[in-house]
Scaffold this motif. Structure first.
Motif, PDB file in Angstrom:
ATOM      1  N   PRO A  76       0.539  -1.260   0.230  1.00  0.00           N
ATOM      2  CA  PRO A  76       0.209  -0.112  -0.335  1.00  0.00           C
ATOM      3  C   PRO A  76       0.435   1.414   0.462  1.00  0.00           C
ATOM      4  O   PRO A  76       2.458   1.295   0.920  1.00  0.00           O
ATOM      5  N   ALA A  77       0.618   2.507  -1.071  1.00  0.00           N
ATOM      6  CA  ALA A  77       1.294   3.504  -1.099  1.00  0.00           C
ATOM      7  C   ALA A  77       1.625   4.271   0.331  1.00  0.00           C
ATOM      8  O   ALA A  77       2.528   5.109   0.193  1.00  0.00           O
ATOM      9  N   ASN A  78       0.439   4.576   1.342  1.00  0.00           N
ATOM     10  CA  ASN A  78       0.729   4.922   2.827  1.00  0.00           C
ATOM     11  C   ASN A  78       1.806   3.367   3.367  1.00  0.00           C
ATOM     12  O   ASN A  78       1.939   4.681   4.521  1.00  0.00           O
ATOM     13  N   ASP A  79       2.265   2.918   2.907  1.00  0.00           N
ATOM     14  CA  ASP A  79       3.232   2.224   3.379  1.00  0.00           C
ATOM     15  C   ASP A  79       4.360   1.653   3.020  1.00  0.00           C
ATOM     16  O   ASP A  79       5.467   0.532   3.375  1.00  0.00           O
ATOM     17  N   PHE A  80       5.256   2.024   2.495  1.00  0.00           N
ATOM     18  CA  PHE A  80       5.446   1.864   1.278  1.00  0.00           C
ATOM     19  C   PHE A  80       6.752   3.032   1.393  1.00  0.00           C
ATOM     20  O   PHE A  80       8.115   2.055   1.002  1.00  0.00           O
ATOM     21  N   SER A  81       6.887   3.598   2.182  1.00  0.00           N
ATOM     22  CA  SER A  81       8.044   4.603   2.562  1.00  0.00           C
ATOM     23  C   SER A  81       9.384   3.382   2.915  1.00  0.00           C
ATOM     24  O   SER A  81      10.294   3.595   2.493  1.00  0.00           O
ATOM     25  N   PRO A  82       8.798   2.430   4.244  1.00  0.00           N
ATOM     26  CA  PRO A  82      10.171   2.302   5.045  1.00  0.00           C
ATOM     27  C   PRO A  82      10.292   0.857   3.500  1.00  0.00           C
ATOM     28  O   PRO A  82      11.928   0.633   3.802  1.00  0.00           O
ATOM     29  N   THR A  83       9.582   0.628   3.142  1.00  0.00           N
ATOM     30  CA  THR A  83      10.552  -0.207   2.200  1.00  0.00           C
ATOM     31  C   THR A  83      11.520  -0.296   0.754  1.00  0.00           C
ATOM     32  O   THR A  83      12.468  -0.139   0.343  1.00  0.00           O
ATOM     33  N   GLU A  84      10.708   1.795   0.273  1.00  0.00           N
ATOM     34  CA  GLU A  84      11.187   1.991  -0.541  1.00  0.00           C
ATOM     35  C   GLU A  84      12.890   2.067  -0.295  1.00  0.00           C
ATOM     36  O   GLU A  84      13.642   2.464  -0.227  1.00  0.00           O
TER      37      GLU A  84
END
Length: 200
Positions: A76-84
């Motif tokens: 999900p876009a709102n959870d993507f920051s740590p993955t990125e």
């Protein structure tokens, strides 16, 4: 730099996530490490099922761009920051080793030795684990930090297409490596006497 002995390299081989792309040894030396591991690591029935692809420079960066965009479709876009952030850490390294097992050989052995058919995929995985460990420890001896990642099977099709990987090669793991920037934290150990039994 004095080469670490094997026992020290085994002890100091850790999962290192924060790495950079500073060259520690030549690209030829990296290739030599991987080729040596593929050639000399044991396999059941001397089946030699292990395969590897070494990605350096732009090819290494391309892998982590592919992985980032693939994960963007499922996280999900709102959870993507740590993955990125994690993808950026891996992409910041010097290279990546992709580990495969040749399924055509595994299937051939299953047909040739039906009594052991159920075991050949297990033995294939065991052999691959040894190859991964040999490469990881050898990279540690040279001063690299590495970690073992598993974004397969999500990235399998794009990896196969981008680097013309044979259909029978099954991707099992990805090992980004580079010069360590942040050391691994302290590791906790269960009592070894609870884990090893010796009988005389």
């Amino acid at each position: 730099m004095t080469k670490k002995d094997f026992a020290t390299a085994v002890e100091e081989r850790r999962s290192i996530y924060v790495i950079n792309n500073e060259a520690i040894v030549s690209d030829e030396r990296i290739q030599e490490i991987v080729e040596h591991a593929i050639k000399h690591t044991p396999s059941s029935f001397n089946s030699q099922t292990a395969r590897a692809v070494v990605l350096l420079g732009e090819q290494h960066s391309k892998l982590w761009s592919i992985t980032t965009e693939t994960l963007r479709q499922v996280v999900p876009a709102n959870d993507f920051s740590p993955t990125e952030e994690k993808m950026n850490m891996f992409g910041a390294g010097y290279g990546t080793v992709l580990f495969f097992e040749d399924q055509s050989i595994v299937k051939g052995l299953q047909e040739k030795f039906p009594s052991y058919a159920d075991n050949f995929p297990i033995w294939s995985l065991q052999s691959s684990g040894m190859v991964q460990y040999v490469v990881w420890t050898a990279l540690e001896q040279e001063g690299f930090g590495a970690s073992l990642q598993h974004y397969n099977p999500l990235i399998d099709d794009e990896v196969r297409s981008e680097w013309n990987i044979p259909l029978d090669w099954k991707l099992l793991a990805e090992m980004p490596f580079g010069k360590p920037v942040v050391a691994a934290g302290e590791k906790q150990f269960s009592p070894v006497e609870d884990r090893v039994k010796v009988f005389k």
